[in-house]
Scaffold this motif. Sequence first.
Motif, PDB file in Angstrom:
ATOM      1  N   LYS A  66       0.825  -1.215   0.000  1.00 36.38           N
ATOM      2  CA  LYS A  66       0.000   0.000   0.000  1.00 36.38           C
ATOM      3  C   LYS A  66       0.858   1.264   0.000  1.00 36.38           C
ATOM      4  N   GLY A  67       2.175   1.091  -0.176  1.00 36.26           N
ATOM      5  CA  GLY A  67       3.065   2.249  -0.234  1.00 36.26           C
ATOM      6  C   GLY A  67       3.573   2.726   1.111  1.00 36.26           C
ATOM      7  N   GLN A  68       3.304   1.979   2.182  1.00 37.29           N
ATOM      8  CA  GLN A  68       3.787   2.366   3.510  1.00 37.29           C
ATOM      9  C   GLN A  68       5.154   1.745   3.751  1.00 37.29           C
ATOM     10  N   PRO A  69       6.098   2.501   4.321  1.00 38.33           N
ATOM     11  CA  PRO A  69       7.422   1.928   4.578  1.00 38.33           C
ATOM     12  C   PRO A  69       7.378   0.864   5.674  1.00 38.33           C
ATOM     13  N   TYR A  70       8.318  -0.054   5.616  1.00 34.23           N
ATOM     14  CA  TYR A  70       8.526  -1.042   6.670  1.00 34.23           C
ATOM     15  C   TYR A  70       9.793  -0.609   7.398  1.00 34.23           C
ATOM     16  N   VAL A  71       9.644  -0.172   8.636  1.00 27.37           N
ATOM     17  CA  VAL A  71      10.739   0.418   9.391  1.00 27.37           C
ATOM     18  C   VAL A  71      11.557  -0.673  10.077  1.00 27.37           C
ATOM     19  N   LEU A  72      12.867  -0.662   9.830  1.00 29.04           N
ATOM     20  CA  LEU A  72      13.780  -1.590  10.495  1.00 29.04           C
ATOM     21  C   LEU A  72      14.423  -0.952  11.716  1.00 29.04           C
ATOM     22  N   ASP A  73      14.759   0.344  11.623  1.00 32.20           N
ATOM     23  CA  ASP A  73      15.378   1.089  12.713  1.00 32.20           C
ATOM     24  C   ASP A  73      14.873   2.527  12.590  1.00 32.20           C
ATOM     25  N   PRO A  74      13.946   2.946  13.468  1.00 34.82           N
ATOM     26  CA  PRO A  74      13.309   4.258  13.321  1.00 34.82           C
ATOM     27  C   PRO A  74      14.325   5.397  13.154  1.00 34.82           C
ATOM     28  N   GLY A  75      14.074   6.221  12.142  1.00 30.49           N
ATOM     29  CA  GLY A  75      14.931   7.358  11.857  1.00 30.49           C
ATOM     30  C   GLY A  75      16.185   7.027  11.075  1.00 30.49           C
ATOM     31  N   HIS A  76      16.431   5.725  10.872  1.00 32.69           N
ATOM     32  CA  HIS A  76      17.667   5.328  10.194  1.00 32.69           C
ATOM     33  C   HIS A  76      17.438   4.405   8.997  1.00 32.69           C
ATOM     34  N   LEU A  77      16.633   3.361   9.167  1.00 31.79           N
ATOM     35  CA  LEU A  77      16.488   2.351   8.114  1.00 31.79           C
ATOM     36  C   LEU A  77      15.023   2.038   7.867  1.00 31.79           C
ATOM     37  N   GLU A  78      14.620   2.146   6.595  1.00 32.13           N
ATOM     38  CA  GLU A  78      13.275   1.726   6.243  1.00 32.13           C
ATOM     39  C   GLU A  78      13.257   1.173   4.828  1.00 32.13           C
ATOM     40  N   VAL A  79      12.446   0.152   4.655  1.00 33.22           N
ATOM     41  CA  VAL A  79      12.228  -0.446   3.350  1.00 33.22           C
ATOM     42  C   VAL A  79      11.036   0.269   2.732  1.00 33.22           C
ATOM     43  N   VAL A  80      11.187   0.699   1.469  1.00 29.02           N
ATOM     44  CA  VAL A  80      10.107   1.394   0.785  1.00 29.02           C
ATOM     45  C   VAL A  80       9.785   0.684  -0.522  1.00 29.02           C
ATOM     46  N   ALA A  81       8.526   0.728  -0.911  1.00 28.07           N
ATOM     47  CA  ALA A  81       8.097   0.150  -2.179  1.00 28.07           C
ATOM     48  C   ALA A  81       8.616   1.023  -3.318  1.00 28.07           C
ATOM     49  N   THR A  82       9.264   0.388  -4.299  1.00 28.52           N
ATOM     50  CA  THR A  82       9.760   1.080  -5.490  1.00 28.52           C
ATOM     51  C   THR A  82       9.419   0.229  -6.719  1.00 28.52           C
ATOM     52  N   PRO A  83       8.129   0.046  -6.988  1.00 31.56           N
ATOM     53  CA  PRO A  83       7.721  -0.853  -8.057  1.00 31.56           C
ATOM     54  C   PRO A  83       8.126  -0.355  -9.435  1.00 31.56           C
ATOM     55  N   GLY A  84       8.186  -1.306 -10.348  1.00 29.94           N
ATOM     56  CA  GLY A  84       8.477  -1.009 -11.738  1.00 29.94           C
ATOM     57  C   GLY A  84       9.311  -2.105 -12.360  1.00 29.94           C
ATOM     58  N   HIS A  85      10.562  -2.243 -11.912  1.00 31.88           N
ATOM     59  CA  HIS A  85      11.399  -3.325 -12.447  1.00 31.88           C
ATOM     60  C   HIS A  85      10.656  -4.645 -12.274  1.00 31.88           C
ATOM     61  N   THR A  86      10.149  -4.875 -11.067  1.00 31.16           N
ATOM     62  CA  THR A  86       9.137  -5.896 -10.798  1.00 31.16           C
ATOM     63  C   THR A  86       8.024  -5.193 -10.042  1.00 31.16           C
ATOM     64  N   ARG A  87       6.872  -5.804 -10.000  1.00 28.35           N
ATOM     65  CA  ARG A  87       5.728  -5.132  -9.379  1.00 28.35           C
ATOM     66  C   ARG A  87       5.877  -4.975  -7.870  1.00 28.35           C
ATOM     67  N   SER A  88       6.656  -5.843  -7.226  1.00 28.99           N
ATOM     68  CA  SER A  88       6.834  -5.740  -5.769  1.00 28.99           C
ATOM     69  C   SER A  88       8.286  -5.392  -5.401  1.00 28.99           C
TER      70      SER A  88
END
Length: 192
Positions: free
Chosen positions: A96-118
């Motif tokens: 849904k476009g929401q980041p998945y936070v690994l370490d608040p303020g430092h590391l987050e996974v974000v959706a960047t679709p295109g090359h593959t859909r996910s």
Amino acid sequence: RPQPDGSLRADATVTLVAGEGPVTALVDTGGPWGGQDLLAKLAARGVAPEGVTHLVCTHGHSDHVGNLNLFPAATLVLGYDVCHGAGCYVPNGLAKGQPYVLDPGHLEVVATPGHTRSHVSLVVRATSLGTVVVAGDLFEREGDQEEWGALSEDPQEQERSRRRAVAMADVIIPGHGPPFHVIKEWGEEEEE
């Protein structure tokens, strides 16, 4: 690299993200043909396989996920799936476009679709280089403008994801090459 028989030779950029925080992440693991080399390079940096807390695989192509089995204790983020341990999937908002936070303020996974859909990227903030986006095949390499579209499942969506990454990044680590700086000129974002 194109081969005479029409095939391509490729292996992904593998990025270790480690610091003083609670997360030691590996972004993409390369192809299965490079497992022993990967372990040797990690050992040279003082990182044992059990010391890797998170694997972030930008997408599921074999040159990016070939060594997942070397890190069975790590939390796995593969595209929009997040998995802890033996098949325990964690709800998240990546699709849904929401980041998945690994370490608040430092590391987050974000959706960047295109090359593959996910497709996803790891955003690393507060580094000595500024904000670094470990982008997988969102960017094949620096100067890929003439080639990335042919490798994309959705070029229009990838173009939007590329623009978002350039807007937030000081440095981009592409899927197949060394990092490059992002130059922002005249109020517009451009990649170097």
